[in-house]
Design a protein around this motif. Structure first.
Motif, PDB file in Angstrom:
ATOM      1  N   ASP B 310       0.756  -1.223   0.043  1.00 51.62           N
ATOM      2  CA  ASP B 310       0.113   0.063   0.058  1.00 51.62           C
ATOM      3  C   ASP B 310       0.714   1.356  -0.124  1.00 51.62           C
ATOM      4  O   ASP B 310       2.002   1.204   0.598  1.00 51.62           O
ATOM      5  CB  ASP B 310      -0.783  -0.034   1.322  1.00 51.62           C
ATOM      6  N   ARG B 311       0.089   2.367  -0.362  1.00 50.45           N
ATOM      7  CA  ARG B 311       1.169   3.727  -0.678  1.00 50.45           C
ATOM      8  C   ARG B 311       2.361   3.342  -1.306  1.00 50.45           C
ATOM      9  O   ARG B 311       3.388   3.925  -0.941  1.00 50.45           O
ATOM     10  CB  ARG B 311       1.030   4.132   0.649  1.00 50.45           C
ATOM     11  N   TYR B 312       2.064   2.763  -2.172  1.00 47.06           N
ATOM     12  CA  TYR B 312       3.342   2.202  -3.098  1.00 47.06           C
ATOM     13  C   TYR B 312       3.041   2.018  -4.551  1.00 47.06           C
ATOM     14  O   TYR B 312       2.051   1.418  -4.769  1.00 47.06           O
ATOM     15  CB  TYR B 312       3.940   1.127  -2.573  1.00 47.06           C
ATOM     16  N   ILE B 313       3.959   2.734  -5.472  1.00 43.35           N
ATOM     17  CA  ILE B 313       3.730   2.607  -6.912  1.00 43.35           C
ATOM     18  C   ILE B 313       5.029   1.847  -7.552  1.00 43.35           C
ATOM     19  O   ILE B 313       6.120   2.448  -7.171  1.00 43.35           O
ATOM     20  CB  ILE B 313       3.430   3.890  -7.712  1.00 43.35           C
ATOM     21  N   ALA B 314       4.912   0.626  -7.942  1.00 41.42           N
ATOM     22  CA  ALA B 314       6.126  -0.006  -8.601  1.00 41.42           C
ATOM     23  C   ALA B 314       6.572   0.624  -9.716  1.00 41.42           C
ATOM     24  O   ALA B 314       5.872   1.156 -10.468  1.00 41.42           O
ATOM     25  CB  ALA B 314       6.010  -1.414  -8.888  1.00 41.42           C
ATOM     26  N   ASN B 315       8.095   0.934  -9.871  1.00 41.03           N
ATOM     27  CA  ASN B 315       8.468   1.775 -11.021  1.00 41.03           C
ATOM     28  C   ASN B 315      10.059   1.447 -11.033  1.00 41.03           C
ATOM     29  O   ASN B 315      10.722   1.073 -10.047  1.00 41.03           O
ATOM     30  CB  ASN B 315       8.062   3.192 -10.729  1.00 41.03           C
ATOM     31  N   LEU B 316      10.591   1.863 -11.986  1.00 37.77           N
ATOM     32  CA  LEU B 316      12.144   1.947 -11.968  1.00 37.77           C
ATOM     33  C   LEU B 316      12.518   3.117 -11.123  1.00 37.77           C
ATOM     34  O   LEU B 316      11.589   4.115 -10.661  1.00 37.77           O
ATOM     35  CB  LEU B 316      12.520   2.202 -13.389  1.00 37.77           C
ATOM     36  N   GLY B 317      13.918   3.365 -11.095  1.00 42.00           N
ATOM     37  CA  GLY B 317      14.280   4.456 -10.225  1.00 42.00           C
ATOM     38  C   GLY B 317      14.462   5.567 -11.125  1.00 42.00           C
ATOM     39  O   GLY B 317      14.881   6.872 -10.497  1.00 42.00           O
ATOM     40  N   HIS B 318      14.640   5.451 -12.364  1.00 41.84           N
ATOM     41  CA  HIS B 318      14.751   6.355 -13.334  1.00 41.84           C
ATOM     42  C   HIS B 318      14.325   5.810 -14.729  1.00 41.84           C
ATOM     43  O   HIS B 318      13.574   4.770 -14.655  1.00 41.84           O
ATOM     44  CB  HIS B 318      16.347   6.860 -13.518  1.00 41.84           C
ATOM     45  N   GLY B 319      14.425   6.608 -15.851  1.00 43.11           N
ATOM     46  CA  GLY B 319      14.019   5.888 -17.051  1.00 43.11           C
ATOM     47  C   GLY B 319      14.745   4.578 -17.458  1.00 43.11           C
ATOM     48  O   GLY B 319      15.702   4.225 -17.235  1.00 43.11           O
ATOM     49  N   ILE B 320      13.940   3.694 -18.214  1.00 44.09           N
ATOM     50  CA  ILE B 320      14.361   2.519 -18.746  1.00 44.09           C
ATOM     51  C   ILE B 320      15.377   2.707 -19.735  1.00 44.09           C
ATOM     52  O   ILE B 320      15.497   3.707 -20.328  1.00 44.09           O
ATOM     53  CB  ILE B 320      13.161   1.622 -19.307  1.00 44.09           C
ATOM     54  N   LEU B 321      16.478   1.883 -19.880  1.00 42.86           N
ATOM     55  CA  LEU B 321      17.792   2.127 -20.634  1.00 42.86           C
ATOM     56  C   LEU B 321      17.258   1.599 -22.072  1.00 42.86           C
ATOM     57  O   LEU B 321      16.376   0.613 -22.216  1.00 42.86           O
ATOM     58  CB  LEU B 321      18.844   1.239 -20.033  1.00 42.86           C
ATOM     59  N   PRO B 322      17.879   2.256 -23.056  1.00 45.51           N
ATOM     60  CA  PRO B 322      17.264   1.885 -24.541  1.00 45.51           C
ATOM     61  C   PRO B 322      17.578   0.348 -24.824  1.00 45.51           C
ATOM     62  O   PRO B 322      16.534  -0.222 -25.737  1.00 45.51           O
ATOM     63  CB  PRO B 322      18.433   2.799 -25.265  1.00 45.51           C
ATOM     64  N   ASN B 323      18.431  -0.156 -24.274  1.00 42.60           N
ATOM     65  CA  ASN B 323      18.823  -1.576 -25.057  1.00 42.60           C
ATOM     66  C   ASN B 323      18.311  -2.686 -23.972  1.00 42.60           C
ATOM     67  O   ASN B 323      18.941  -3.886 -23.961  1.00 42.60           O
ATOM     68  CB  ASN B 323      20.272  -1.730 -25.297  1.00 42.60           C
ATOM     69  N   ILE B 324      17.347  -2.508 -23.074  1.00 42.19           N
ATOM     70  CA  ILE B 324      16.885  -3.717 -22.407  1.00 42.19           C
ATOM     71  C   ILE B 324      15.883  -4.380 -23.141  1.00 42.19           C
ATOM     72  O   ILE B 324      15.266  -3.921 -24.037  1.00 42.19           O
ATOM     73  CB  ILE B 324      15.898  -2.986 -21.101  1.00 42.19           C
ATOM     74  N   PRO B 325      16.121  -5.893 -22.975  1.00 42.57           N
ATOM     75  CA  PRO B 325      15.057  -6.657 -23.850  1.00 42.57           C
ATOM     76  C   PRO B 325      13.748  -6.396 -23.366  1.00 42.57           C
ATOM     77  O   PRO B 325      13.521  -6.448 -22.369  1.00 42.57           O
ATOM     78  CB  PRO B 325      15.727  -8.136 -23.470  1.00 42.57           C
ATOM     79  N   VAL B 326      12.883  -6.471 -24.320  1.00 45.54           N
ATOM     80  CA  VAL B 326      11.474  -6.337 -24.131  1.00 45.54           C
ATOM     81  C   VAL B 326      11.007  -7.364 -23.046  1.00 45.54           C
ATOM     82  O   VAL B 326      10.246  -7.140 -21.975  1.00 45.54           O
ATOM     83  CB  VAL B 326      10.559  -6.497 -25.320  1.00 45.54           C
ATOM     84  N   ASP B 327      11.452  -8.593 -23.015  1.00 43.20           N
ATOM     85  CA  ASP B 327      11.123  -9.793 -21.969  1.00 43.20           C
ATOM     86  C   ASP B 327      11.448  -9.371 -20.960  1.00 43.20           C
ATOM     87  O   ASP B 327      10.837  -9.791 -19.792  1.00 43.20           O
ATOM     88  CB  ASP B 327      11.729 -10.769 -22.680  1.00 43.20           C
ATOM     89  N   ASN B 328      12.780  -8.466 -20.606  1.00 46.53           N
ATOM     90  CA  ASN B 328      13.177  -8.239 -19.172  1.00 46.53           C
ATOM     91  C   ASN B 328      12.096  -7.202 -18.716  1.00 46.53           C
ATOM     92  O   ASN B 328      11.633  -7.132 -17.646  1.00 46.53           O
ATOM     93  CB  ASN B 328      14.405  -7.749 -19.332  1.00 46.53           C
ATOM     94  N   ALA B 329      11.664  -6.245 -19.584  1.00 49.32           N
ATOM     95  CA  ALA B 329      10.847  -5.254 -18.918  1.00 49.32           C
ATOM     96  C   ALA B 329       9.468  -5.822 -18.660  1.00 49.32           C
ATOM     97  O   ALA B 329       8.740  -5.360 -17.579  1.00 49.32           O
ATOM     98  CB  ALA B 329      10.453  -4.127 -20.160  1.00 49.32           C
ATOM     99  N   LYS B 330       8.831  -6.666 -19.623  1.00 50.30           N
ATOM    100  CA  LYS B 330       7.762  -7.457 -19.481  1.00 50.30           C
ATOM    101  C   LYS B 330       7.912  -8.455 -17.778  1.00 50.30           C
ATOM    102  O   LYS B 330       6.974  -8.348 -17.111  1.00 50.30           O
ATOM    103  CB  LYS B 330       7.413  -8.324 -20.512  1.00 50.30           C
ATOM    104  N   ALA B 331       9.106  -8.764 -17.664  1.00 54.49           N
ATOM    105  CA  ALA B 331       9.221  -9.642 -16.479  1.00 54.49           C
ATOM    106  C   ALA B 331       9.201  -8.559 -15.382  1.00 54.49           C
ATOM    107  O   ALA B 331       8.518  -8.955 -14.315  1.00 54.49           O
ATOM    108  CB  ALA B 331      10.561 -10.094 -16.418  1.00 54.49           C
ATOM    109  N   PHE B 332       9.425  -7.352 -15.379  1.00 51.58           N
ATOM    110  CA  PHE B 332       9.443  -6.506 -14.443  1.00 51.58           C
ATOM    111  C   PHE B 332       7.818  -6.284 -14.002  1.00 51.58           C
ATOM    112  O   PHE B 332       7.510  -6.243 -12.887  1.00 51.58           O
ATOM    113  CB  PHE B 332       9.907  -5.373 -14.772  1.00 51.58           C
ATOM    114  N   VAL B 333       7.225  -5.731 -14.997  1.00 50.81           N
ATOM    115  CA  VAL B 333       5.596  -5.490 -14.995  1.00 50.81           C
ATOM    116  C   VAL B 333       4.961  -6.794 -14.451  1.00 50.81           C
ATOM    117  O   VAL B 333       4.129  -6.711 -13.426  1.00 50.81           O
ATOM    118  CB  VAL B 333       5.228  -5.070 -16.349  1.00 50.81           C
TER     119      VAL B 333
END
Lengths: 341, 341
Positions: B310-333
């Protein structure tokens, strides 16, 4: 017996009349005489020629008057000695034509005989000690293994060192092998520096603050701790970590004689986070030296009051910027020297 | 009525089954479809063409599935609207051919009619809202006045933004005039964004952490506070400051609905420093998305446990880096979506 022993007293936690002062990168580009040598000799020639390194190291002592000298050199002489090519490109900074970007390349990195590869540093120390004639103590330094790895893998400076982090996170075993090789070399290197005559050493973890606290422990602090452990009975060690406020509690228990903090960590927070006992060093914003000398003096006074005069070494929070007027640098040093409770 | 209201609930401090998740720069270069558009249209064409901005904004919603969309745009459209030329140079990033490097130039900076200059943004918001069809909320954003000033004065990205700091420290009156102009423009801009339909706004203070705490209050926070004050009764405001851990106490009392923190400020510290009541957003190290998806999932789980659901929004600590694999971004979400207490 060193005549001005303020720094050594502060490192022992002894009470002093006023705090000692020096500036990271005080032997640097803001000094016109440094620029004259820079025009004549390239970066690594200056590092590798004991006469030049000595002249540059002593330059700020004569011109600005800090309470300690720090040997002119570079953290990247260590990877150079480890068989990693390092250039200093004008306008770019450190440039490694063959970055260590695969586990295979880590295998080729050697732990050298430091006397063979870095003898010129120890020569420079001996020569500088003679030149200083025990007026002020001489500080030797090394980069933290993590910070060295950052350059070795990234191949150049970077805002995020994303390639270095990717390498560590995707190849943790190879990363730890590389970090251990850098650590072993650094310990041997600093021990020889002590033999050659330095009175204190500082570890620069300029990029530790790019890591989250757990990763910082794993990829940076663990190795700094090894170095401190190996050196602390021979020489006082100052551990500086830019952006590493979150680790000050562990750092304070490491055996380091002092901890360097940057300007985002105000005195109150730094004292609280480090447990209140250990000597702290810092933390004037290098860009605040652009202010007028009179303003600088007020701000320095406030800084000393906030840290307290004891268990404190006045310094910048990172290296002095290249285009700071000499008078402003001098105002910084003078303000500390004029401090009265 | 927005179907997925997890973000809005978290911003109100209401209890949720699992935290909402989105990623800063989620509509970015790690998405192959984004790269296809990038090859066809230059940066500001993508920003200025509502159809393209809409397509890009919705792209990660369809492909990665976060709980909120954030309008594709750039913080530098604001100085552009203020009569400051801004280009996006391939391989360099933001490039301002005529930096605001003198008090004289500050005078020439205008506070524009935002509807005239930035109407394309409001069009894009309306179009995106239609396209999203109330599936998830839409976040609008702006840079903090300090962060905008950094680019305006420095003329490009920088590790230290030393020219920007020098300008502020040597010309504080002109700096404050510029900051106020940016603030006034930003308030008008964000109010129009709200009218156009955004459900929340985020202020990005990407370079606030370069300032020492006092200077941060003077040159950054003061203006963020004005913006929050002007917006908070109309829309929930998320205040994100990279490296601004030292200011979380003041930020928590500002009327912001949530505070964004970076990865160096672990959950326990962030909760403590912000007083324990306000919703926090963050703070996965963007470079940790280079880890294997299975590792990412473990780390995300630990992160949620540490912050609490609660009182929490999951996110990165700054912007996603350009060459992150899509699957890894999806794993995060996915890891956030799969979270169970």
């Amino acid at each position: 017996m060193i005549k001005n022993d303020l720094l050594l007293k502060a490192l022992k936690g002894e009470s002093v009349e006023r705090p000692p002062v020096w500036m990271m990168r005080q032997a640097g580009r803001y000094l016109p005489d440094f620029m004259k040598l820079k025009e004549k000799y390239d970066f690594f020639t200056r590092c590798r020629t004991p006469e030049l390194a000595t002249e540059i190291t002593v330059m700020p002592i004569r011109q600005i008057g800090p309470d300690a000298a720090i040997l002119f050199s570079d953290i990247l002489v260590v990877p150079q000695a480890m068989n990693i090519e390092v250039e200093m490109k004008p306008g770019v900074g450190p440039w490694l034509p063959n970055p260590i970007d695969s586990p295979k390349k880590v295998e080729q990195v050697i732990v050298p005989d430091v006397n063979e590869e870095l003898g010129y540093v120890f020569e420079a120390i001996k020569m500088t000690k003679q030149e200083l004639n025990d007026e002020v103590p001489l500080i030797g330094f090394a980069g933290s293994p993590w910070t060295i790895l950052c350059y070795c893998v990234q191949g150049q400076g970077s805002k995020t060192f994303d390639k270095a982090k990717r390498f560590c996170f995707m190849n943790p075993i190879a990363a730890h092998t590389l970090l251990q090789k850098i650590t072993d070399t650094t310990i041997a290197y600093l021990k020889e520096k002590v033999k050659a005559g330095v009175d204190a050493v500082q570890l620069f973890d300029s990029w530790g603050g790019l890591l989250e606290p757990k990763d910082y422990q794993e990829f940076s602090w663990k190795y700094m701790q090894q170095i401190i452990e190996a050196l602390k009975d021979e020489v006082p060690v100052i551990a500086y970590g830019k952006g590493c406020w979150f680790a000050l509690d562990k750092m304070a228990k490491s055996g380091a004689a002092a901890l360097g903090v940057d300007w985002t960590c105000e005195a109150r927070n730094a004292r609280y986070l480090s447990g209140g006992e250990i000597t702290l060093q810092g933390n004037f914003d290098p860009a605040r030296l652009y202010s007028k000398p009179i303003e600088i003096k007020y701000m320095v006074n406030d800084m000393i009051k906030a840290f307290g005069k004891d268990r404190y070494i006045a310094n910048l929070g990172h290296g002095i910027l290249p285009n700071i007027p000499v008078d402003n640098a001098k105002a910084f040093v003078d303000a500390v020297k004029e401090y009265k409770e």
